[in-house]
Write an enzyme that holds these catalytic residues in place. Structure first.
Site, PDB file in Angstrom:
ATOM      1  N   TYR A   1       0.834  -1.198   0.000  1.00  0.00           N
ATOM      2  CA  TYR A   1       0.000   0.000   0.000  1.00  0.00           C
ATOM      3  C   TYR A   1       0.872   1.253   0.000  1.00  0.00           C
ATOM      4  O   TYR A   1       2.039   1.237   0.404  1.00  0.00           O
ATOM      5  CB  TYR A   1      -0.920   0.020   1.227  1.00  0.00           C
ATOM      6  CG  TYR A   1      -0.174   0.267   2.528  1.00  0.00           C
ATOM      7  CD1 TYR A   1       0.020   1.556   3.013  1.00  0.00           C
ATOM      8  CD2 TYR A   1       0.347  -0.804   3.258  1.00  0.00           C
ATOM      9  CE1 TYR A   1       0.729   1.782   4.194  1.00  0.00           C
ATOM     10  CE2 TYR A   1       1.031  -0.597   4.430  1.00  0.00           C
ATOM     11  CZ  TYR A   1       1.226   0.699   4.900  1.00  0.00           C
ATOM     12  OH  TYR A   1       1.917   0.919   6.063  1.00  0.00           O
TER      13      TYR A   1
ATOM     14  N   PHE B   1       2.294   9.726   3.400  1.00  0.00           N
ATOM     15  CA  PHE B   1       2.661   9.578   4.805  1.00  0.00           C
ATOM     16  C   PHE B   1       3.154   8.179   5.156  1.00  0.00           C
ATOM     17  O   PHE B   1       3.696   7.949   6.225  1.00  0.00           O
ATOM     18  CB  PHE B   1       1.509   9.977   5.739  1.00  0.00           C
ATOM     19  CG  PHE B   1       0.213   9.241   5.471  1.00  0.00           C
ATOM     20  CD1 PHE B   1       0.000   7.973   5.964  1.00  0.00           C
ATOM     21  CD2 PHE B   1      -0.794   9.846   4.730  1.00  0.00           C
ATOM     22  CE1 PHE B   1      -1.190   7.295   5.731  1.00  0.00           C
ATOM     23  CE2 PHE B   1      -1.995   9.183   4.486  1.00  0.00           C
ATOM     24  CZ  PHE B   1      -2.195   7.902   4.980  1.00  0.00           C
ATOM     25  N   ASP B   2       2.984   7.209   4.258  1.00  0.00           N
ATOM     26  CA  ASP B   2       3.506   5.863   4.533  1.00  0.00           C
ATOM     27  C   ASP B   2       3.408   5.019   3.275  1.00  0.00           C
ATOM     28  O   ASP B   2       2.544   5.251   2.412  1.00  0.00           O
ATOM     29  CB  ASP B   2       2.717   5.191   5.668  1.00  0.00           C
ATOM     30  CG  ASP B   2       3.397   3.920   6.159  1.00  0.00           C
ATOM     31  OD1 ASP B   2       4.624   3.815   6.018  1.00  0.00           O
ATOM     32  OD2 ASP B   2       2.701   3.040   6.685  1.00  0.00           O
TER      33      ASP B   2
ATOM     34  N   ILE C   1      -7.419   0.425  10.459  1.00  0.00           N
ATOM     35  CA  ILE C   1      -8.555   1.346  10.450  1.00  0.00           C
ATOM     36  C   ILE C   1      -9.758   0.681   9.771  1.00  0.00           C
ATOM     37  O   ILE C   1      -9.604  -0.209   8.933  1.00  0.00           O
ATOM     38  CB  ILE C   1      -8.190   2.675   9.750  1.00  0.00           C
ATOM     39  CG1 ILE C   1      -7.742   2.438   8.305  1.00  0.00           C
ATOM     40  CG2 ILE C   1      -7.163   3.445  10.543  1.00  0.00           C
ATOM     41  CD1 ILE C   1      -7.497   3.709   7.512  1.00  0.00           C
TER      42      ILE C   1
ATOM     43  N   TYR D   1      -8.898   8.093  10.991  1.00  0.00           N
ATOM     44  CA  TYR D   1      -8.392   8.521  12.289  1.00  0.00           C
ATOM     45  C   TYR D   1      -9.237   9.603  12.944  1.00  0.00           C
ATOM     46  O   TYR D   1      -8.861  10.165  13.967  1.00  0.00           O
ATOM     47  CB  TYR D   1      -6.933   8.984  12.141  1.00  0.00           C
ATOM     48  CG  TYR D   1      -6.021   7.837  11.809  1.00  0.00           C
ATOM     49  CD1 TYR D   1      -5.457   7.067  12.817  1.00  0.00           C
ATOM     50  CD2 TYR D   1      -5.739   7.516  10.483  1.00  0.00           C
ATOM     51  CE1 TYR D   1      -4.629   6.000  12.525  1.00  0.00           C
ATOM     52  CE2 TYR D   1      -4.917   6.447  10.178  1.00  0.00           C
ATOM     53  CZ  TYR D   1      -4.367   5.680  11.191  1.00  0.00           C
ATOM     54  OH  TYR D   1      -3.544   4.620  10.901  1.00  0.00           O
TER      55      TYR D   1
ATOM     56  N   PHE E   1      -5.617   5.521  -0.138  1.00  0.00           N
ATOM     57  CA  PHE E   1      -4.679   4.409  -0.084  1.00  0.00           C
ATOM     58  C   PHE E   1      -4.690   3.680  -1.423  1.00  0.00           C
ATOM     59  O   PHE E   1      -5.757   3.265  -1.903  1.00  0.00           O
ATOM     60  CB  PHE E   1      -5.064   3.430   1.025  1.00  0.00           C
ATOM     61  CG  PHE E   1      -4.777   3.938   2.399  1.00  0.00           C
ATOM     62  CD1 PHE E   1      -3.522   3.777   2.965  1.00  0.00           C
ATOM     63  CD2 PHE E   1      -5.760   4.589   3.128  1.00  0.00           C
ATOM     64  CE1 PHE E   1      -3.263   4.261   4.240  1.00  0.00           C
ATOM     65  CE2 PHE E   1      -5.508   5.067   4.397  1.00  0.00           C
ATOM     66  CZ  PHE E   1      -4.247   4.909   4.956  1.00  0.00           C
TER      67      PHE E   1
END
Length: 566
Positions: free
Chosen positions: A70, A80-81, A100, A126, A143
């Site tokens: 991902y 962010f990731d 999540i 979040y 994502f």
């Protein structure tokens, strides 16, 4: 981005408002999608865009261990990731709150190899708190997810007692049934890795089980060739007592959880031919195609019959030509007849037949040995070939009428021999040949009508003998729909009504029959029996109601009356 970014676990429930309705699996399904399509999942602004189609049709379910790549970004494109940047796929258990909520709901819509972009609103990510410092409050996230693979994990007993994780997929779709004999390999260990039991091949009947309850429960869910890992809680293992060491088997402490690997190598299908477990057929070799013999089929077999101690009492079809007989003609014992009828061409089976379907309570002399009274017998049978009796859809109209007439005569012969069950089957088959007569000529329709009336009347007589009174009543009603003045139908329906304690209806039929044939002795006798039944029931009713109402000073009920004129 830091390698130790704490993602993608869900936010702290105390910090995030997650008060949204739980969606069912099928409630969020986007349905069929083409590459480039974007569809909303549910009603929260949660979206899925398909980038690459996956394989097959299966999707992971709750509890399955999935492996994905991902990349996560904010709506402005800030990354962010990314598992891709780390070069290591991310693994987690689906639907267990390890990620999540948007992930749990979105990934269960994906197929193996599929690539999709999910747009996830804050309430499924979040929430109001975000995940500082990388994800701001109330952030909608995107994502890019690729579902690499998953391992199916199932809670077999629905109570967490036996968790099955598939290591190797099996073949086809069938699962063993309770009567089947399975051949498995297994290894059982304690949580610390201590080996407590192992087998490189053991055979057992599913309903009888083996080692511990978990084994039988697991194999019921497995396919041929499937290999699994089981986590077995004490209630499906060795319980509170545990098990002492014995021979090569290690000790199992009280209340021990076990880890087991289990492989279903193969199984032999065992069919309950008579539905009472008195004729069991174990398939040793699968047959060809899907067709089986019907009643009246001529079959050719090779067979060997044995007693419990292995004594051969009959052997046919092995030396020269196969042994030939006709199904449902009492040319072999009933259990063998029924078992062969359930076989396919080329099938080899071991048939276990209890006395009720074999030679019964009498001693029988066979060509190679005497079969003692009350013997269970065993046949190894190969169905070499068969020729089915011609079905109605393969016949022209005249052939149908001739076939119906032949079955009627066979039924008559069986009825005279007091073989009512078999006679009934002949009459039923006769009617099936001529049931649909729209293509018949006028003369053929008349012939068919006469046959239907005769066969249904005779079948009703069989049902009365067999104490199947409701079926007898229905058959007589069919006759009366064709001939409302048929005295035999009225008479036999009245007999059925009497046994069903529908005495008013019985009286109506008897009266009508006597209007048509006032001097019919059988009907008059039945009327006499009916009157006796009425008097008997009136007496019982008077006693019953008298006891109930005696203390209430009520009058006795007015008795049922019946016309005494005959």
């Amino acid at each position: 981005m830091e390698d130790d970014f704490d993602f993608p676990t869900g936010a702290n429930p105390e910090d995030v408002d997650m008060d949204i309705p739980e969606e069912e699996d099928d409630a969020i399904s986007p349905g069929p999608m083409k590459v480039g399509d974007e569809k909303e999942l549910g009603k929260n602004g949660f979206k899925k865009m398909l980038i690459k189609q996956g394989e097959g049709w299966e999707t992971p379910g709750s509890g399955d261990e999935v492996q994905v790549h991902y990349t996560g970004t904010l709506l402005d494109g800030t990354k962010f990731d990314s598992s891709r940047d780390r070069g290591t796929p991310f693994k987690f258990s689906l639907g267990q709150g390890q990620v999540i909520k948007g992930w749990d709901e979105g990934i269960k819509t994906m197929k193996k190899g599929e690539n999709a972009i999910f747009t996830i609103p804050p309430e499924l990510a979040y929430g109001e708190s975000g995940s500082p410092p990388t994800i701001p409050p109330n952030a909608t996230l995107q994502f890019d997810v690729e579902l690499l693979s998953w391992t199916s994990v199932k809670d077999i007993c629905k109570d967490g007692g036996v968790i099955k994780k598939i290591l190797t997929e099996g073949e086809k779709w069938e699962n063993p049934k309770d009567l089947d004999e399975v051949f498995v390999k297994y290894e059982a260990r304690l949580e610390d890795g201590t080996l407590v039991s192992k087998s490189d091949g053991v055979e057992f009947t599913v309903e009888d089980g083996y080692l511990c309850p978990a084994l039988a429960k697991a194999v019921r869910t497995m396919k041929k060739g499937e290999k699994v890992h089981l986590t077995v809680k004490p209630q499906y293992g060795f319980g509170e007592a545990g098990r002492p060491a014995a021979g090569d088997e290690g000790a199992v402490p009280p209340n021990a959880t076990l880890g087991m690997t289990l492989e279903l190598v193969s199984w032999k299908t065992i069919s309950d031919v008579t539905k009472d477990k008195k004729v069991l057929k174990k398939a040793l070799k699968e047959g060809e195609g899907y067709e089986r013999p019907n009643d009246g089929a001529v079959v050719q077999v090779k067979m060997v019959g044995k007693l419990h101690d292995g004594t051969i009492f009959t052997k046919k079809g092995h030396d020269n030509e196969p042994f030939e007989f006709k199904i449902d003609e009492e040319q072999v014992i009933d259990g063998l007849d029924r078992a062969v009828k359930s076989m396919k061409k080329g099938e080899v089976a071991l048939v276990t037949i209890q006395p009720e379907y074999a030679f019964g309570s009498s001693e029988f002399t066979q060509e190679l040995a005497i079969v003692p009274a009350n013997s269970t017998v065993y046949f190894e049978v190969e169905l070499v070939s068969f020729v089915k009796e011609k079905e109605s859809w393969d016949m022209n109209t005249q052939e149908k009428i001739e076939a119906a007439g032949k079955k009627k005569e066979e039924g008559n012969t069986l009825f005279k021999a007091a073989k009512y069950e078999r006679a009934s089957k002949r009459y039923e088959k006769a009617v099936r040949y001529i049931e649909y007569d729209s293509s018949f000529s006028d003369d053929e329709k008349q012939q068919a009508k006469v046959l239907k009336i005769t066969c249904n009347l005779n079948d009703a007589a069989c049902k009365l003998k067999l104490k199947k009174y409701k079926e007898a009543e229905k058959l007589c009603t069919k006759v009366l729909e064709l001939d409302s003045r048929n005295v035999k139908a009225l008479y036999r329906r009245a007999q059925a009504y009497i046994q069903l304690v529908d005495l008013d209806l019985a009286e109506l039929d008897i009266k009508k029959a006597l209007e048509i044939e006032p001097n019919n002795k059988d009907v008059k006798l039945e009327y006499k029996l009916l009157k006796e039944k009425v008097r008997e029931y009136n007496k019982k009713d008077a006693q019953f109601y008298g006891n109930i109402f005696a203390k209430m000073s009520k009058h006795d009920p007015v008795p049922m009356t019946i016309d005494s004129k005959a």
